[in-house]
Write an enzyme that holds these catalytic residues in place. Structure first.
Site, PDB file in Angstrom:
ATOM      1  N   SER A 109      -6.931  -4.518   4.045  1.00  0.00           N
ATOM      2  CA  SER A 109      -7.016  -5.784   3.323  1.00  0.00           C
ATOM      3  C   SER A 109      -8.477  -6.213   3.215  1.00  0.00           C
ATOM      4  O   SER A 109      -9.300  -5.472   2.688  1.00  0.00           O
ATOM      5  CB  SER A 109      -6.138  -6.835   4.005  1.00  0.00           C
ATOM      6  OG  SER A 109      -5.949  -7.954   3.173  1.00  0.00           O
ATOM      7  N   GLU A 207      -5.012  -0.757  -3.754  1.00  0.00           N
ATOM      8  CA  GLU A 207      -3.843  -1.550  -3.337  1.00  0.00           C
ATOM      9  C   GLU A 207      -4.253  -3.012  -3.342  1.00  0.00           C
ATOM     10  O   GLU A 207      -5.444  -3.332  -3.356  1.00  0.00           O
ATOM     11  CB  GLU A 207      -3.339  -1.126  -1.951  1.00  0.00           C
ATOM     12  CG  GLU A 207      -4.318  -1.324  -0.811  1.00  0.00           C
ATOM     13  CD  GLU A 207      -4.278  -2.704  -0.186  1.00  0.00           C
ATOM     14  OE1 GLU A 207      -3.253  -3.405  -0.331  1.00  0.00           O
ATOM     15  OE2 GLU A 207      -5.275  -3.104   0.426  1.00  0.00           O
ATOM     16  N   HIS A 276      -0.183  -3.668   1.706  1.00  0.00           N
ATOM     17  CA  HIS A 276       0.512  -4.804   2.322  1.00  0.00           C
ATOM     18  C   HIS A 276       2.020  -4.586   2.247  1.00  0.00           C
ATOM     19  O   HIS A 276       2.739  -5.273   1.512  1.00  0.00           O
ATOM     20  CB  HIS A 276       0.121  -6.093   1.618  1.00  0.00           C
ATOM     21  CG  HIS A 276      -1.325  -6.454   1.765  1.00  0.00           C
ATOM     22  ND1 HIS A 276      -2.335  -5.784   1.081  1.00  0.00           N
ATOM     23  CD2 HIS A 276      -1.937  -7.410   2.495  1.00  0.00           C
ATOM     24  CE1 HIS A 276      -3.504  -6.322   1.398  1.00  0.00           C
ATOM     25  NE2 HIS A 276      -3.291  -7.311   2.252  1.00  0.00           N
TER      26      HIS A 276
END
Length: 305
Positions: A109, A207, A276
């Site tokens: 992330s 992502e 995620h």
């Protein structure tokens, strides 16, 4: 590339929060999993601090990172969570200290900014994987996500195939190169900075979470105009969670990826459970990977020695 050393049972891992604040209950739940792996856990001095939307001010978060790097008893650094904030400390990070103490560094992330900066400044392979106070703390933290931590205890070749999830071919081909990338919005935020993502000849992982199709469109367009898509050897499209459109009229996310990637000169596959999501297939960034549309596989070489 520099490959960190493998873990042994009984080793100590450091847990710090370089981005957003951590919930104490979740941190404690996540620590239990690390202990189940046979590891000792050392928390950063400032891991429980709160400074607005940050886990302490920049000096606090840098101090924790540098302390874990310098501590000879700490064999790996596993981040508590992402959120926001790692770009704020990237310029002041002691990269010479990292080169002199090449340890396992694990997260994803917002950690994408650190992955990119550390790899490009030092050559250290780092790991894109679940974090302590977010993923590990969940009741549904699954068996595959748990199992993939075993790659830290011995050199492991990772093979992602349709045995894990259905994969969709956007562009045909085969390619080999270092695996790079991560969170799309963080990759875009590196553009024009000293840590601008280098994609030349590499397998690019993308992502994200919470980005509508028009937002993904804008970010892919920015990567395209910056030459980052054209320079890559292949593209791995990971999980794009909570990407539902709120506009009355919208392209589907799949249409957005096809617009930018279906004429790509190398392989592009989507559907990977990387990001995620659970399961979360953790991978070493900087390790050599082979992507094949014919076999519908992503094979990643070991990320440790």
């Amino acid at each position: 590339m520099i490959y960190p050393k493998r873990l042994q049972k009984g080793d100590t891992v450091g847990v710090i929060a370089p981005a957003s604040p951590v919930e104490t209950r979740k941190l404690e739940n996540g620590r239990k999993f690390l202990k189940e792996l046979g590891l000792q856990v050392k928390l950063g001095k400032h891991v429980d601090k709160v400074y607005g939307y940050l886990a302490g001010d920049d000096a606090d978060r840098l101090e924790d990172f540098h302390a874990m790097l310098a501590d000879p008893d700490v064999k790996a650094i596993i981040f508590a969570r992402g959120g926001y904030g790692t770009a704020r400390i990237a310029q002041d990070l002691d990269y010479q200290l990292i080169r002199e103490n090449p340890k396992i560094i694990w997260g994803y992330s917002d950690i994408t900014y650190l992955h990119t900066a550390i790899r490009q400044e030092t050559g250290l392979v780092t790991f894109h994987g679940p974090m302590v106070a977010s993923d590990m703390a969940k009741d549904d933290f699954d068996d595959l996500s748990r199992f993939l931590f075993q790659q830290l205890f011995g050199p492991t070749t990772l093979i992602y195939s349709e045995r894990i999830s259905p994969l969709h071919t956007i562009a045909e081909g085969e390619a080999e190169g270092e695996l790079t990338g991560g969170n799309l919005s963080l990759l875009v935020s590196t553009l024009g900075t000293p840590f601008e993502i280098n994609t030349k000849g590499k397998i690019l992982l993308l992502e994200d979470i919470g980005e509508e199709p028009y937002r993904v469109d804008g970010m892919l367009n920015q990567l395209k105009l910056a030459g980052k898509l054209e320079e890559a050897a292949g593209v791995v499209v990971g999980d794009f969670a909570k990407a539902e459109a709120t506009l009355d009229s919208s392209l589907a996310l799949e249409e957005v990826f096809e617009h930018y990637l279906q004429s790509f000169s190398g392989p592009v596959l989507s559907g990977f459970r990387i990001g995620h999501c659970l399961p979360h297939f953790s991978v070493p960034l900087g390790a050599v990977a082979h992507l094949s549309s014919k076999e519908k596989t992503l094979v990643v070489n070991p990320g440790i020695q």
